[in-house]
Design a protein around this motif. Structure first.
Motif, PDB file in Angstrom:
ATOM      1  N   GLU A  75       0.821  -1.207   0.000  1.00 28.52           N
ATOM      2  CA  GLU A  75       0.000   0.000   0.000  1.00 28.52           C
ATOM      3  C   GLU A  75       0.859   1.262   0.000  1.00 28.52           C
ATOM      4  O   GLU A  75       0.525   2.251  -0.649  1.00 28.52           O
ATOM      5  CB  GLU A  75      -0.937  -0.005   1.208  1.00 28.52           C
ATOM      6  CG  GLU A  75      -2.037  -1.037   1.108  1.00 28.52           C
ATOM      7  CD  GLU A  75      -2.855  -1.186   2.380  1.00 28.52           C
ATOM      8  OE1 GLU A  75      -2.512  -0.535   3.404  1.00 28.52           O
ATOM      9  OE2 GLU A  75      -3.828  -1.939   2.353  1.00 28.52           O
ATOM     10  N   ALA A  76       1.972   1.227   0.726  1.00 28.44           N
ATOM     11  CA  ALA A  76       2.830   2.407   0.838  1.00 28.44           C
ATOM     12  C   ALA A  76       3.646   2.666  -0.423  1.00 28.44           C
ATOM     13  O   ALA A  76       3.909   3.814  -0.774  1.00 28.44           O
ATOM     14  CB  ALA A  76       3.765   2.263   2.035  1.00 28.44           C
ATOM     15  N   THR A  77       4.048   1.596  -1.097  1.00 32.06           N
ATOM     16  CA  THR A  77       4.966   1.749  -2.224  1.00 32.06           C
ATOM     17  C   THR A  77       4.331   1.511  -3.587  1.00 32.06           C
ATOM     18  O   THR A  77       4.910   1.878  -4.603  1.00 32.06           O
ATOM     19  CB  THR A  77       6.157   0.786  -2.087  1.00 32.06           C
ATOM     20  OG1 THR A  77       5.664  -0.558  -2.153  1.00 32.06           O
ATOM     21  CG2 THR A  77       6.906   1.015  -0.789  1.00 32.06           C
ATOM     22  N   GLY A  78       3.192   0.838  -3.618  1.00 32.07           N
ATOM     23  CA  GLY A  78       2.577   0.485  -4.897  1.00 32.07           C
ATOM     24  C   GLY A  78       3.247  -0.710  -5.554  1.00 32.07           C
ATOM     25  O   GLY A  78       3.035  -0.981  -6.732  1.00 32.07           O
ATOM     26  N   ALA A  79       4.059  -1.434  -4.793  1.00 33.59           N
ATOM     27  CA  ALA A  79       4.781  -2.588  -5.328  1.00 33.59           C
ATOM     28  C   ALA A  79       3.820  -3.749  -5.576  1.00 33.59           C
ATOM     29  O   ALA A  79       2.763  -3.847  -4.956  1.00 33.59           O
ATOM     30  CB  ALA A  79       5.868  -3.016  -4.348  1.00 33.59           C
ATOM     31  N   GLY A  80       4.227  -4.627  -6.452  1.00 33.40           N
ATOM     32  CA  GLY A  80       3.479  -5.852  -6.683  1.00 33.40           C
ATOM     33  C   GLY A  80       3.724  -6.833  -5.545  1.00 33.40           C
ATOM     34  O   GLY A  80       4.593  -6.631  -4.692  1.00 33.40           O
ATOM     35  N   LEU A  81       2.962  -7.913  -5.537  1.00 35.05           N
ATOM     36  CA  LEU A  81       3.047  -8.879  -4.450  1.00 35.05           C
ATOM     37  C   LEU A  81       4.435  -9.497  -4.329  1.00 35.05           C
ATOM     38  O   LEU A  81       5.019  -9.551  -3.239  1.00 35.05           O
ATOM     39  CB  LEU A  81       1.997  -9.984  -4.638  1.00 35.05           C
ATOM     40  CG  LEU A  81       1.951 -11.058  -3.567  1.00 35.05           C
ATOM     41  CD1 LEU A  81       1.678 -10.443  -2.197  1.00 35.05           C
ATOM     42  CD2 LEU A  81       0.881 -12.091  -3.900  1.00 35.05           C
ATOM     43  N   LYS A  82       4.995  -9.938  -5.444  1.00 34.75           N
ATOM     44  CA  LYS A  82       6.314 -10.583  -5.412  1.00 34.75           C
ATOM     45  C   LYS A  82       7.391  -9.601  -4.940  1.00 34.75           C
ATOM     46  O   LYS A  82       8.214  -9.931  -4.082  1.00 34.75           O
ATOM     47  CB  LYS A  82       6.672 -11.124  -6.798  1.00 34.75           C
ATOM     48  CG  LYS A  82       8.003 -11.824  -6.833  1.00 34.75           C
ATOM     49  CD  LYS A  82       8.336 -12.343  -8.217  1.00 34.75           C
ATOM     50  CE  LYS A  82       9.705 -12.994  -8.204  1.00 34.75           C
ATOM     51  NZ  LYS A  82      10.166 -13.330  -9.530  1.00 34.75           N
ATOM     52  N   GLU A  83       7.370  -8.401  -5.490  1.00 34.89           N
ATOM     53  CA  GLU A  83       8.357  -7.389  -5.115  1.00 34.89           C
ATOM     54  C   GLU A  83       8.226  -7.028  -3.631  1.00 34.89           C
ATOM     55  O   GLU A  83       9.223  -6.900  -2.918  1.00 34.89           O
ATOM     56  CB  GLU A  83       8.165  -6.138  -5.970  1.00 34.89           C
ATOM     57  CG  GLU A  83       9.151  -5.042  -5.672  1.00 34.89           C
ATOM     58  CD  GLU A  83       8.870  -3.774  -6.467  1.00 34.89           C
ATOM     59  OE1 GLU A  83       9.602  -2.804  -6.246  1.00 34.89           O
ATOM     60  OE2 GLU A  83       7.940  -3.751  -7.293  1.00 34.89           O
ATOM     61  N   ALA A  84       6.993  -6.888  -3.158  1.00 32.76           N
ATOM     62  CA  ALA A  84       6.769  -6.547  -1.752  1.00 32.76           C
ATOM     63  C   ALA A  84       7.249  -7.664  -0.839  1.00 32.76           C
ATOM     64  O   ALA A  84       7.887  -7.413   0.188  1.00 32.76           O
ATOM     65  CB  ALA A  84       5.288  -6.261  -1.512  1.00 32.76           C
ATOM     66  N   LYS A  85       6.976  -8.912  -1.208  1.00 32.32           N
ATOM     67  CA  LYS A  85       7.406 -10.053  -0.396  1.00 32.32           C
ATOM     68  C   LYS A  85       8.930 -10.088  -0.310  1.00 32.32           C
ATOM     69  O   LYS A  85       9.501 -10.269   0.774  1.00 32.32           O
ATOM     70  CB  LYS A  85       6.878 -11.355  -0.989  1.00 32.32           C
ATOM     71  CG  LYS A  85       7.248 -12.599  -0.202  1.00 32.32           C
ATOM     72  CD  LYS A  85       6.662 -13.843  -0.860  1.00 32.32           C
ATOM     73  CE  LYS A  85       7.000 -15.101  -0.122  1.00 32.32           C
ATOM     74  NZ  LYS A  85       8.396 -15.481  -0.173  1.00 32.32           N
ATOM     75  N   GLU A  86       9.596  -9.885  -1.442  1.00 30.23           N
ATOM     76  CA  GLU A  86      11.057  -9.892  -1.447  1.00 30.23           C
ATOM     77  C   GLU A  86      11.619  -8.742  -0.609  1.00 30.23           C
ATOM     78  O   GLU A  86      12.594  -8.929   0.128  1.00 30.23           O
ATOM     79  CB  GLU A  86      11.576  -9.807  -2.885  1.00 30.23           C
ATOM     80  CG  GLU A  86      11.317 -11.062  -3.675  1.00 30.23           C
ATOM     81  CD  GLU A  86      11.633 -10.917  -5.170  1.00 30.23           C
ATOM     82  OE1 GLU A  86      11.963  -9.789  -5.615  1.00 30.23           O
ATOM     83  OE2 GLU A  86      11.530 -11.938  -5.889  1.00 30.23           O
ATOM     84  N   ALA A  87      11.010  -7.583  -0.707  1.00 23.37           N
ATOM     85  CA  ALA A  87      11.484  -6.424   0.054  1.00 23.37           C
ATOM     86  C   ALA A  87      11.300  -6.628   1.546  1.00 23.37           C
ATOM     87  O   ALA A  87      12.194  -6.326   2.346  1.00 23.37           O
ATOM     88  CB  ALA A  87      10.748  -5.167  -0.392  1.00 23.37           C
ATOM     89  N   VAL A  88      10.154  -7.176   1.941  1.00 26.43           N
ATOM     90  CA  VAL A  88       9.901  -7.432   3.369  1.00 26.43           C
ATOM     91  C   VAL A  88      10.845  -8.499   3.885  1.00 26.43           C
ATOM     92  O   VAL A  88      11.343  -8.399   5.007  1.00 26.43           O
ATOM     93  CB  VAL A  88       8.413  -7.805   3.597  1.00 26.43           C
ATOM     94  CG1 VAL A  88       8.193  -8.370   4.982  1.00 26.43           C
ATOM     95  CG2 VAL A  88       7.519  -6.589   3.363  1.00 26.43           C
ATOM     96  N   GLU A  89      11.147  -9.485   3.062  1.00 23.76           N
ATOM     97  CA  GLU A  89      12.095 -10.519   3.489  1.00 23.76           C
ATOM     98  C   GLU A  89      13.503  -9.955   3.636  1.00 23.76           C
ATOM     99  O   GLU A  89      14.278 -10.439   4.453  1.00 23.76           O
ATOM    100  CB  GLU A  89      12.056 -11.700   2.519  1.00 23.76           C
ATOM    101  CG  GLU A  89      10.794 -12.520   2.680  1.00 23.76           C
ATOM    102  CD  GLU A  89      10.637 -13.627   1.648  1.00 23.76           C
ATOM    103  OE1 GLU A  89      11.374 -13.638   0.657  1.00 23.76           O
ATOM    104  OE2 GLU A  89       9.743 -14.462   1.848  1.00 23.76           O
ATOM    105  N   LYS A  90      13.850  -8.926   2.855  1.00 23.24           N
ATOM    106  CA  LYS A  90      15.153  -8.268   3.031  1.00 23.24           C
ATOM    107  C   LYS A  90      15.192  -7.508   4.352  1.00 23.24           C
ATOM    108  O   LYS A  90      16.226  -7.449   4.997  1.00 23.24           O
ATOM    109  CB  LYS A  90      15.422  -7.288   1.888  1.00 23.24           C
ATOM    110  CG  LYS A  90      15.908  -7.931   0.625  1.00 23.24           C
ATOM    111  CD  LYS A  90      16.229  -6.854  -0.396  1.00 23.24           C
ATOM    112  CE  LYS A  90      16.646  -7.460  -1.704  1.00 23.24           C
ATOM    113  NZ  LYS A  90      16.913  -6.431  -2.724  1.00 23.24           N
ATOM    114  N   ILE A  91      14.056  -6.926   4.727  1.00 21.63           N
ATOM    115  CA  ILE A  91      13.972  -6.201   5.994  1.00 21.63           C
ATOM    116  C   ILE A  91      14.094  -7.167   7.161  1.00 21.63           C
ATOM    117  O   ILE A  91      14.748  -6.881   8.150  1.00 21.63           O
ATOM    118  CB  ILE A  91      12.636  -5.419   6.086  1.00 21.63           C
ATOM    119  CG1 ILE A  91      12.603  -4.330   5.021  1.00 21.63           C
ATOM    120  CG2 ILE A  91      12.446  -4.828   7.484  1.00 21.63           C
ATOM    121  CD1 ILE A  91      11.244  -3.681   4.854  1.00 21.63           C
TER     122      ILE A  91
END
Length: 95
Positions: A75-91
């Motif tokens: 919601e904050a970034t407008g990222a797609g599901l896959k991109e968001a999942k990868e980004a959260v996993e990096k965090i």
């Protein structure tokens, strides 16, 4: 003749809408590529400013609410599901 004319107008409108959606999609992809490249440059230079949503995502991850963290990220970034999942996993590498 009226039905043929109306059908032709409907087809032209539908084609126009599809064309506009296609152009918007291409522009969204282009912006995403530029943002990704900018992120890589910032990472390389060691310049990283915390995002305003990162505290909320971090709190959700600490509470074990990974799916909600992905949703907030999307919601904050407008990222797609896959991109968001990868980004959260990096965090949260423990994911």
């Amino acid at each position: 003749m009226d039905i043929l004319g109306l059908s032709l107008i409907i087809l032209l409108v539908l084609f126009g809408i599809g064309s506009i959606e296609n152009r918007i999609s291409r522009q969204d992809k282009r912006v995403a590529r530029v943002e990704h490249k900018l992120d890589l440059i910032l990472d390389h230079l060691g310049l990283r400013e915390p995002e305003p949503w990162s505290d909320e995502v971090g709190a959700l991850l600490r509470d074990g609410r990974k799916i909600e963290a992905i949703k907030v990220y999307r919601e904050a970034t407008g990222a797609g599901l896959k991109e968001a999942k990868e980004a959260v996993e990096k965090i949260d590498p423990a994911s």
